[in-house]
Design a protein around this motif. Structure first.
Motif, PDB file in Angstrom:
ATOM      1  N   THR A   1       5.424  52.991  -3.784  1.00  0.00           N
ATOM      2  CA  THR A   1       4.662  52.991  -5.023  1.00  0.00           C
ATOM      3  C   THR A   1       5.599  52.690  -6.179  1.00  0.00           C
ATOM      4  OG1 THR A   1       3.132  54.206  -6.442  1.00  0.00           O
ATOM      5  CG2 THR A   1       4.854  55.495  -5.401  1.00  0.00           C
TER       6      THR A   1
ATOM      7  N   PHE B   1       5.453  52.574 -10.490  1.00  0.00           N
ATOM      8  CA  PHE B   1       4.650  52.807 -11.680  1.00  0.00           C
ATOM      9  C   PHE B   1       5.489  52.534 -12.916  1.00  0.00           C
ATOM     10  CE2 PHE B   1       6.252  56.844 -10.122  1.00  0.00           C
ATOM     11  CZ  PHE B   1       6.774  57.480 -11.237  1.00  0.00           C
TER      12      PHE B   1
ATOM     13  N   TYR C   1       5.101  63.107 -10.381  1.00  0.00           N
ATOM     14  CA  TYR C   1       4.581  62.292  -9.283  1.00  0.00           C
ATOM     15  C   TYR C   1       5.344  62.530  -7.983  1.00  0.00           C
ATOM     16  CZ  TYR C   1       1.485  60.157 -12.578  1.00  0.00           C
ATOM     17  OH  TYR C   1       0.488  59.980 -13.506  1.00  0.00           O
TER      18      TYR C   1
ATOM     19  N   GLU D   1      -3.317  57.809  -6.564  1.00  0.00           N
ATOM     20  CA  GLU D   1      -3.955  56.827  -7.444  1.00  0.00           C
ATOM     21  C   GLU D   1      -4.838  57.512  -8.484  1.00  0.00           C
ATOM     22  OE1 GLU D   1      -5.877  53.994  -4.863  1.00  0.00           O
ATOM     23  OE2 GLU D   1      -4.001  52.886  -4.578  1.00  0.00           O
TER      24      GLU D   1
ATOM     25  N   TYR E   1      -2.532  58.752 -11.160  1.00  0.00           N
ATOM     26  CA  TYR E   1      -2.072  57.642 -12.003  1.00  0.00           C
ATOM     27  C   TYR E   1      -3.140  57.255 -13.022  1.00  0.00           C
ATOM     28  CZ  TYR E   1       1.933  56.465  -8.942  1.00  0.00           C
ATOM     29  OH  TYR E   1       3.102  56.467  -8.235  1.00  0.00           O
ATOM     30  N   ARG E   2      -4.382  57.167 -12.566  1.00  0.00           N
ATOM     31  CA  ARG E   2      -5.466  56.689 -13.429  1.00  0.00           C
ATOM     32  C   ARG E   2      -5.776  57.642 -14.583  1.00  0.00           C
ATOM     33  NH1 ARG E   2      -7.527  54.637  -8.426  1.00  0.00           N
ATOM     34  NH2 ARG E   2      -7.578  52.375  -8.547  1.00  0.00           N
TER      35      ARG E   2
ATOM     36  N   ASN F   1      -3.702  59.573 -16.172  1.00  0.00           N
ATOM     37  CA  ASN F   1      -2.561  59.772 -17.061  1.00  0.00           C
ATOM     38  C   ASN F   1      -2.434  58.572 -17.999  1.00  0.00           C
ATOM     39  OD1 ASN F   1      -0.066  60.192 -18.264  1.00  0.00           O
ATOM     40  ND2 ASN F   1       0.782  61.128 -16.430  1.00  0.00           N
TER      41      ASN F   1
ATOM     42  N   ILE G   1       0.898  56.215 -18.088  1.00  0.00           N
ATOM     43  CA  ILE G   1       1.195  55.246 -17.031  1.00  0.00           C
ATOM     44  C   ILE G   1       0.511  53.933 -17.404  1.00  0.00           C
ATOM     45  CG2 ILE G   1       0.973  54.699 -14.576  1.00  0.00           C
ATOM     46  CD1 ILE G   1       2.857  57.058 -15.180  1.00  0.00           C
TER      47      ILE G   1
ATOM     48  N   PHE H   1       0.384  50.731 -12.143  1.00  0.00           N
ATOM     49  CA  PHE H   1       0.905  51.302 -10.907  1.00  0.00           C
ATOM     50  C   PHE H   1       0.447  50.444  -9.747  1.00  0.00           C
ATOM     51  CE2 PHE H   1      -3.285  53.117 -11.309  1.00  0.00           C
ATOM     52  CZ  PHE H   1      -3.787  53.063 -10.021  1.00  0.00           C
TER      53      PHE H   1
END
Length: 137
Positions: free
Chosen positions: A6, A8, A26, A76, A79-80, A82, A85, A88
């Motif tokens: 991954t 980001f 993370y 995921e 990530y979405r 936050n 970010i 990613f």
């Protein structure tokens, strides 16, 4: 367990402490959900190919890990939600050939991390400069 990578990109407006905090968040999320981190690569602040949310730069970080597929869904989701970010990606390595490539990348990152920092090279000593001769009139 499957092999994943991954990457980001964190907003450049954060302080270095906040960036480290996000990265650790993370990494902990991967471990808490049953993943095993094999290597991490801090790529640092870089220019983006195009502006994302009015940002021209971003802090890149890569994590190589092994986990069950359910972890990817949770990662995921994190990530979405936050806002810090910018982008990613999670890449799954399935075939033997891909897994061998993944192992090679992990080994390369780990070797780079273990390599001792070379000592700074001392500046060469300069020879004393002779005073310029003045023309005689």
């Amino acid at each position: 367990m499957r092999h994943y990578e991954t990457m980001f990109i964190v907003k450049p407006t954060l302080t270095p402490e906040e960036i480290v905090e996000k990265i650790n968040f993370y990494k902990e999320a991967i471990i808490k959900n049953g993943g095993e981190i094999c290597a991490t690569q801090d790529m640092g602040m870089r220019n983006l190919a195009y502006e994302i949310n009015k940002n021209k730069r971003g802090y890149y970080f890569v994590v190589y890990f092994k986990s069950a597929p359910s972890l990817v869904i949770e990662l995921e989701r994190l990530y979405r939600i936050n806002e810090d970010i910018l982008r990613f990606i999670v890449i799954k390595y399935e075939s033997k050939k891909e897994q061998n490539a993944w192992n090679t990348m992990v080994d390369k990152v780990n070797k780079k991390a273990e390599a001792p920092k070379s000592a700074p090279v001392a500046a060469p000593e300069t020879a004393p400069v002779a005073p310029e001769a003045t023309p005689e009139a």
